[in-house]
Scaffold this motif. Structure first.
Motif, PDB file in Angstrom:
ATOM      1  N   LYS A 104     -42.323  36.691 -39.839  1.00 42.70           N
ATOM      2  CA  LYS A 104     -41.699  37.724 -40.655  1.00 42.70           C
ATOM      3  C   LYS A 104     -42.328  37.697 -42.037  1.00 42.70           C
ATOM      4  O   LYS A 104     -43.015  36.748 -42.407  1.00 42.70           O
ATOM      5  N   ILE A 105     -42.059  38.739 -42.788  1.00 42.64           N
ATOM      6  CA  ILE A 105     -42.592  38.818 -44.142  1.00 42.64           C
ATOM      7  C   ILE A 105     -41.451  38.632 -45.124  1.00 42.64           C
ATOM      8  O   ILE A 105     -40.447  39.336 -45.064  1.00 42.64           O
ATOM      9  N   LYS A 109     -50.612  33.876 -44.517  1.00 43.64           N
ATOM     10  CA  LYS A 109     -51.262  34.636 -45.589  1.00 43.64           C
ATOM     11  C   LYS A 109     -50.219  35.326 -46.462  1.00 43.64           C
ATOM     12  O   LYS A 109     -49.143  35.708 -45.993  1.00 43.64           O
ATOM     13  N   ILE A 110     -50.568  35.463 -47.732  1.00 45.33           N
ATOM     14  CA  ILE A 110     -49.745  36.187 -48.688  1.00 45.33           C
ATOM     15  C   ILE A 110     -50.342  37.580 -48.805  1.00 45.33           C
ATOM     16  O   ILE A 110     -51.524  37.732 -49.108  1.00 45.33           O
ATOM     17  N   MET A 111     -49.525  38.589 -48.553  1.00 39.46           N
ATOM     18  CA  MET A 111     -50.009  39.956 -48.503  1.00 39.46           C
ATOM     19  C   MET A 111     -50.175  40.528 -49.912  1.00 39.46           C
ATOM     20  O   MET A 111     -49.509  40.097 -50.858  1.00 39.46           O
ATOM     21  N   PRO A 112     -51.063  41.511 -50.080  1.00 45.06           N
ATOM     22  CA  PRO A 112     -51.255  42.127 -51.397  1.00 45.06           C
ATOM     23  C   PRO A 112     -49.981  42.716 -51.990  1.00 45.06           C
ATOM     24  O   PRO A 112     -49.835  42.794 -53.206  1.00 45.06           O
ATOM     25  N   ASP A 113     -49.025  43.110 -51.114  1.00 40.67           N
ATOM     26  CA  ASP A 113     -47.768  43.677 -51.624  1.00 40.67           C
ATOM     27  C   ASP A 113     -46.758  42.584 -51.966  1.00 40.67           C
ATOM     28  O   ASP A 113     -45.639  42.871 -52.394  1.00 40.67           O
ATOM     29  N   GLY A 114     -47.151  41.322 -51.770  1.00 39.77           N
ATOM     30  CA  GLY A 114     -46.292  40.218 -52.171  1.00 39.77           C
ATOM     31  C   GLY A 114     -45.558  39.506 -51.061  1.00 39.77           C
ATOM     32  O   GLY A 114     -44.854  38.540 -51.304  1.00 39.77           O
ATOM     33  N   GLY A 115     -45.671  39.934 -49.818  1.00 41.15           N
ATOM     34  CA  GLY A 115     -44.976  39.267 -48.730  1.00 41.15           C
ATOM     35  C   GLY A 115     -45.770  38.093 -48.192  1.00 41.15           C
ATOM     36  O   GLY A 115     -46.999  38.076 -48.252  1.00 41.15           O
ATOM     37  N   PHE A 116     -45.085  37.080 -47.656  1.00 40.12           N
ATOM     38  CA  PHE A 116     -45.737  35.935 -47.025  1.00 40.12           C
ATOM     39  C   PHE A 116     -45.512  35.998 -45.519  1.00 40.12           C
ATOM     40  O   PHE A 116     -44.381  36.089 -45.056  1.00 40.12           O
ATOM     41  N   LYS A 117     -46.605  35.955 -44.777  1.00 35.02           N
ATOM     42  CA  LYS A 117     -46.541  35.970 -43.323  1.00 35.02           C
ATOM     43  C   LYS A 117     -46.996  34.613 -42.804  1.00 35.02           C
ATOM     44  O   LYS A 117     -48.190  34.332 -42.746  1.00 35.02           O
ATOM     45  N   PRO A 118     -46.053  33.730 -42.449  1.00 36.02           N
ATOM     46  CA  PRO A 118     -46.417  32.373 -42.020  1.00 36.02           C
ATOM     47  C   PRO A 118     -46.983  32.349 -40.608  1.00 36.02           C
ATOM     48  O   PRO A 118     -46.674  33.210 -39.780  1.00 36.02           O
ATOM     49  N   SER A 119     -47.799  31.344 -40.340  1.00 38.26           N
ATOM     50  CA  SER A 119     -48.282  31.124 -38.977  1.00 38.26           C
ATOM     51  C   SER A 119     -47.294  30.213 -38.262  1.00 38.26           C
ATOM     52  O   SER A 119     -46.373  29.660 -38.868  1.00 38.26           O
ATOM     53  N   ARG A 120     -47.506  30.033 -36.996  1.00 40.99           N
ATOM     54  CA  ARG A 120     -46.619  29.165 -36.217  1.00 40.99           C
ATOM     55  C   ARG A 120     -46.828  27.688 -36.539  1.00 40.99           C
ATOM     56  O   ARG A 120     -46.014  26.852 -36.168  1.00 40.99           O
ATOM     57  N   ALA A 148     -47.010  26.484 -39.645  1.00 37.78           N
ATOM     58  CA  ALA A 148     -46.439  26.170 -40.955  1.00 37.78           C
ATOM     59  C   ALA A 148     -45.135  25.389 -40.793  1.00 37.78           C
ATOM     60  O   ALA A 148     -44.203  25.841 -40.133  1.00 37.78           O
ATOM     61  N   THR A 149     -45.057  24.199 -41.392  1.00 31.69           N
ATOM     62  CA  THR A 149     -43.854  23.379 -41.330  1.00 31.69           C
ATOM     63  C   THR A 149     -42.867  23.798 -42.417  1.00 31.69           C
ATOM     64  O   THR A 149     -43.190  24.587 -43.307  1.00 31.69           O
ATOM     65  N   ASP A 150     -41.676  23.234 -42.357  1.00 28.79           N
ATOM     66  CA  ASP A 150     -40.672  23.514 -43.382  1.00 28.79           C
ATOM     67  C   ASP A 150     -41.184  23.159 -44.776  1.00 28.79           C
ATOM     68  O   ASP A 150     -41.005  23.914 -45.733  1.00 28.79           O
ATOM     69  N   LEU A 151     -41.807  21.989 -44.903  1.00 29.67           N
ATOM     70  CA  LEU A 151     -42.281  21.549 -46.210  1.00 29.67           C
ATOM     71  C   LEU A 151     -43.379  22.466 -46.735  1.00 29.67           C
ATOM     72  O   LEU A 151     -43.446  22.754 -47.936  1.00 29.67           O
ATOM     73  N   GLN A 152     -44.241  22.919 -45.853  1.00 23.87           N
ATOM     74  CA  GLN A 152     -45.314  23.822 -46.284  1.00 23.87           C
ATOM     75  C   GLN A 152     -44.766  25.182 -46.699  1.00 23.87           C
ATOM     76  O   GLN A 152     -45.245  25.789 -47.656  1.00 23.87           O
ATOM     77  N   ARG A 153     -43.727  25.638 -46.026  1.00 20.31           N
ATOM     78  CA  ARG A 153     -43.087  26.895 -46.431  1.00 20.31           C
ATOM     79  C   ARG A 153     -42.372  26.713 -47.772  1.00 20.31           C
ATOM     80  O   ARG A 153     -42.339  27.629 -48.593  1.00 20.31           O
ATOM     81  N   GLN A 154     -41.807  25.532 -47.971  1.00 16.85           N
ATOM     82  CA  GLN A 154     -41.169  25.243 -49.262  1.00 16.85           C
ATOM     83  C   GLN A 154     -42.191  25.281 -50.381  1.00 16.85           C
ATOM     84  O   GLN A 154     -41.899  25.729 -51.499  1.00 16.85           O
ATOM     85  N   ALA A 155     -43.397  24.795 -50.097  1.00 21.93           N
ATOM     86  CA  ALA A 155     -44.458  24.821 -51.107  1.00 21.93           C
ATOM     87  C   ALA A 155     -44.821  26.256 -51.468  1.00 21.93           C
ATOM     88  O   ALA A 155     -45.050  26.571 -52.639  1.00 21.93           O
ATOM     89  N   VAL A 163     -53.380  30.923 -46.784  1.00 21.37           N
ATOM     90  CA  VAL A 163     -52.696  29.658 -47.037  1.00 21.37           C
ATOM     91  C   VAL A 163     -53.070  28.686 -45.919  1.00 21.37           C
ATOM     92  O   VAL A 163     -52.856  28.973 -44.741  1.00 21.37           O
ATOM     93  N   THR A 164     -53.665  27.558 -46.294  1.00 19.12           N
ATOM     94  CA  THR A 164     -54.037  26.538 -45.321  1.00 19.12           C
ATOM     95  C   THR A 164     -53.550  25.180 -45.802  1.00 19.12           C
ATOM     96  O   THR A 164     -53.113  25.024 -46.944  1.00 19.12           O
TER      97      THR A 164
END
Length: 222
Positions: free
Chosen positions: A65-66, A153-164, A166-173, A139-140
């Motif tokens: 999701k974004i 990846k972070i979209m030009p409109d400002g949304g973040f689309k995580p990959s499968r 991405a852990t909780d801690l990485q999303r927190q970052a 984002v890697t």
């Protein structure tokens, strides 16, 4: 999920602190899934699952999701543009000095949270990126190239689309970067003892305090 021993409980708590909490929830809530059942059986029997197994379970937990953080991420995009502009000016000056063309390095932004061994690494998509990725920030995991997992990846409109992956801690970052990119970079640099931009070891007291070296600080407009 049945918790048979204190050893199992301790293992789950330890790995949850490393960002694998959703994996254990997925295993516990999907007894009808053969893979989840086999992991649950092994966990109950051995009080252990490998990081590879937990990562595989994590891939079943992610929701693609974004998250809308347009205003905050805009600051980050502006910082990247500043770094690219400064880098281009320095490159052109250097090219004039040596009399030949040189390759411009892509700006890198690093951040992380407590408990995450590596942190995250943000780079701007290059000119040859696929149409859907142009203008995005990749984002890697901040790890050697061969071990560097793609986290989204972070979209030009400002949304973040995580990959499968991405852990909780990485999303927190990523959340921390969205809330305050410079605070995220400074905290990462201080914690790791490396510049949050170029990744070089910090030696000067002022640079260690800033979490970023003087040249990178200037390049990023800080």
């Amino acid at each position: 999920m049945q918790l048979k021993t204190q050893k199992t409980v301790d293992f789950i708590q330890q790995k949850s602190a490393e960002g694998y909490g959703p994996a254990f929830n997925w295993i516990a809530n999907n007894p009808q899934n053969n893979f989840a059942k086999s992991l649950n059986d092994q966990l109950t029997r051995n009080s252990f699952l490998s990081d590879k197994q937990l990562s595989a379970a994590m891939r079943n937990t992610a929701t693609i999701k974004i998250d809308t953080r347009k205003d905050n991420f805009q600051k980050l995009f502006e910082a990247f543009e500043m770094a690219r502009k400064t880098g281009k000016e320095r490159l052109e000056k250097k090219e004039a000095e040596v009399g030949r063309s040189l390759t411009m390095k892509n700006p890198i932004f690093r951040a992380g949270v407590v408990g995450d061994t590596h942190g995250i690494r943000l780079t701007m998509a290059g000119p040859n990126a696929r149409p859907e990725n142009r203008g995005c920030l990749y984002v890697t995991e901040d790890a050697p190239y061969e071990d560097r997992a793609y986290l989204g990846k972070i979209m030009p409109d400002g949304g973040f689309k995580p990959s499968r992956d991405a852990t909780d801690l990485q999303r927190q970052a990523v959340d921390l970067v969205a809330d305050d990119p410079w605070k995220a970079a400074i905290e990462y640099g201080r914690a790791m003892g490396r510049c949050s931009m170029c990744g070089r070891t910090l030696t000067a007291d002022k640079s260690i305090e800033d979490g970023i070296g003087p040249v990178c600080k200037k390049n990023w407009g800080l």
